[in-house]
Design an enzyme around this catalytic site. Structure first.
Site, PDB file in Angstrom:
ATOM      1  CB  SER A 129     -60.180  36.333 -43.353  1.00  0.00           C
ATOM      2  OG  SER A 129     -59.062  35.938 -44.104  1.00  0.00           O
TER       3      SER A 129
ATOM      4  CG  HIS B 289     -58.365  31.691 -41.269  1.00  0.00           C
ATOM      5  ND1 HIS B 289     -57.718  32.774 -40.711  1.00  0.00           N
ATOM      6  CD2 HIS B 289     -58.984  32.175 -42.379  1.00  0.00           C
ATOM      7  CE1 HIS B 289     -57.942  33.852 -41.434  1.00  0.00           C
ATOM      8  NE2 HIS B 289     -58.706  33.521 -42.459  1.00  0.00           N
TER       9      HIS B 289
ATOM     10  CG  ASP C 282     -55.756  31.388 -38.178  1.00  0.00           C
ATOM     11  OD1 ASP C 282     -55.345  31.088 -39.316  1.00  0.00           O
ATOM     12  OD2 ASP C 282     -56.714  32.149 -37.978  1.00  0.00           O
TER      13      ASP C 282
END
Length: 408
Positions: A178, A381, A348
């Site tokens: 991320s 994610h 995601d």
């Protein structure tokens, strides 16, 4: 208005825990409910039979960062293998290094790397629970929080790399998740880390965010974060703080918002999470960050390109940058011979496939034999750090990537 978009959506991840357990803290203090009494090593590494060292690194602008080192695998006889290859793991926004250690040890990436002969280093960015120190500033001082991810690019990541390089005398593999991908790409684009990095694995990259379309996105984009932060003067964005707590309650009143399914609403439908792991996550995360950092991320959502923090007023930008507009991070400047592994998921909602496509387009001139891309249709994610099958699907591929012989 998209200012504060990321601030809302990411902090919402904690809301079920806040509502159920009524955790409160002042906007300047910390009151984390956590199993992490003595540090990440004690709570999450040593208990599994691994050696672990708690270290600190001081940045050039004075922040004292927590760093954990796992020098060898479980049961390994010390000194049996010299010159191990170092690996730095960098977490995302509103979490800390604990986020890599929430599953059983055979499923946690740092411990898997250690068991496979790597010298593992876990970074923790400024503002998180074990990195709340400075050589002269206290977290109660708003000046402590006067930073965005620009400073993570310019100071935090280089400080960790410099320290590990000096300790090991070896080039370093890197794993980012991320925000950990964004700051690495931005640093490399500005010529930082280049002499010290051996390769980089970027999981769920968020270099671009303009296509992020979480279920909470429409509502979050219409809320009043900018006015809220101005009104209360929040330098620290503490998801467990009273002001943010009240704000989250108000957001839950919006029609169609399910405050008890926020993980899916935020990240997309994660395929492979264990409920006990999610519970442990909610007992340890999220962490504080600066409001300025979240505003900067929101600018990235709004603008569709990567630039330094925009102070909005041309005179302010000129004062900071010598230009009326903030400088751009040009990812095509990343040296083409740096081995990169990029893995992204089809489900995601934060690292959207279109945005990853934009990232790959920025890397279109990268050496073909130095860029590896993995697409996982069913991953979202959080699967990348908490998925029960991440070892088989992602981590083994990362190991294979690191074990290749790269001439750098």
């Amino acid at each position: 208005m998209l200012m504060g978009f990321v601030a809302f959506t990411l902090s919402l991840l904690l809301l079920p825990f806040i509502l159920l357990h009524q955790v409160h803290a002042s906007s300047h203090g910390t009151n984390y409910v956590t199993t992490n009494v003595d540090g990440i090593c004690t709570s999450s590494v040593i208990i599994h039979g691994y050696k672990c060292q708690e270290l600190v690194v001081t940045t050039k602008d004075g922040y004292i960062l927590s760093l954990q080192r796992i020098p060898e695998g479980r049961g390994e006889v010390s000194g049996t293998r010299t010159k191990k290859q170092p690996v730095i793991l960098q977490h995302g926004v509103l979490v800390d290094g604990m986020t890599w250690l929430l599953n059983p040890p055979e499923e946690d990436l740092p411990l898997i790397l250690a068991d496979n002969g790597f010298d593992v280093w876990i970074a923790n960015t400024r503002g998180t629970r074990y990195s709340r120190r400075h050589i002269s500033l206290d977290p109660s001082n708003p000046a402590f929080w006067n930073w965005s991810w620009d400073e993570l690019v310019a100071y935090d990541l280089p400080a960790v790399f410099d320290y590990v390089f000096k300790q090991t005398s070896q080039k370093i593999h890197y794993v980012g998740h991320s925000l950990g991908t964004l700051i690495a790409l931005a640093s490399l684009s500005e010529g930082k880390l280049v002499k010290e990095v051996k390769s980089a694995a970027l999981l769920s990259p968020i270099a671009y965010l303009s296509h992020m379309n979480t279920a909470l996105g429409v509502v979050a984009a219409k809320t009043f974060v900018a006015e809220f932060t101005t009104l209360f003067g929040l330098a620290e964005f503490n998801p467990r703080g009273l002001h943010v707590h009240a704000l989250l309650h108000s957001l839950c009143a919006y029609p169609g918002i399910d405050c008890y399914d926020l993980l899916t609403s935020l990240t997309g439908k994660n395929c492979c999470l264990n409920s006990s792991t999610v519970d442990l996550f909610l007992r340890n995360e999220p962490q504080s960050t600066s409001t300025k950092n979240l505003v900067h991320l929101s600018q990235t959502v709004r603008d569709g390109f990567l630039s330094k923090f925009n102070y909005v007023k041309p005179s302010y930008n000129y004062m900071h940058y010598g230009e009326v507009f903030p400088p751009i991070y040009n990812l095509s400047n990343i040296p083409h011979d740096i081995p990169l592994f990029i893995s992204y998921g089809g489900k995601d909602a934060l690292s959207d496939v279109h945005d990853v496509g934009n990232l790959l387009d920025s890397l279109k001139f990268h050496d073909v034999d130095k860029l590896s891309v993995q697409f996982i249709k069913d991953y979202a994610h959080a699967d990348y750090i908490m998925g029960i099958n991440a070892r088989d699907i992602v981590y083994n591929v990362v190991l294979s990537f690191f074990n290749q012989t790269f001439d750098r």
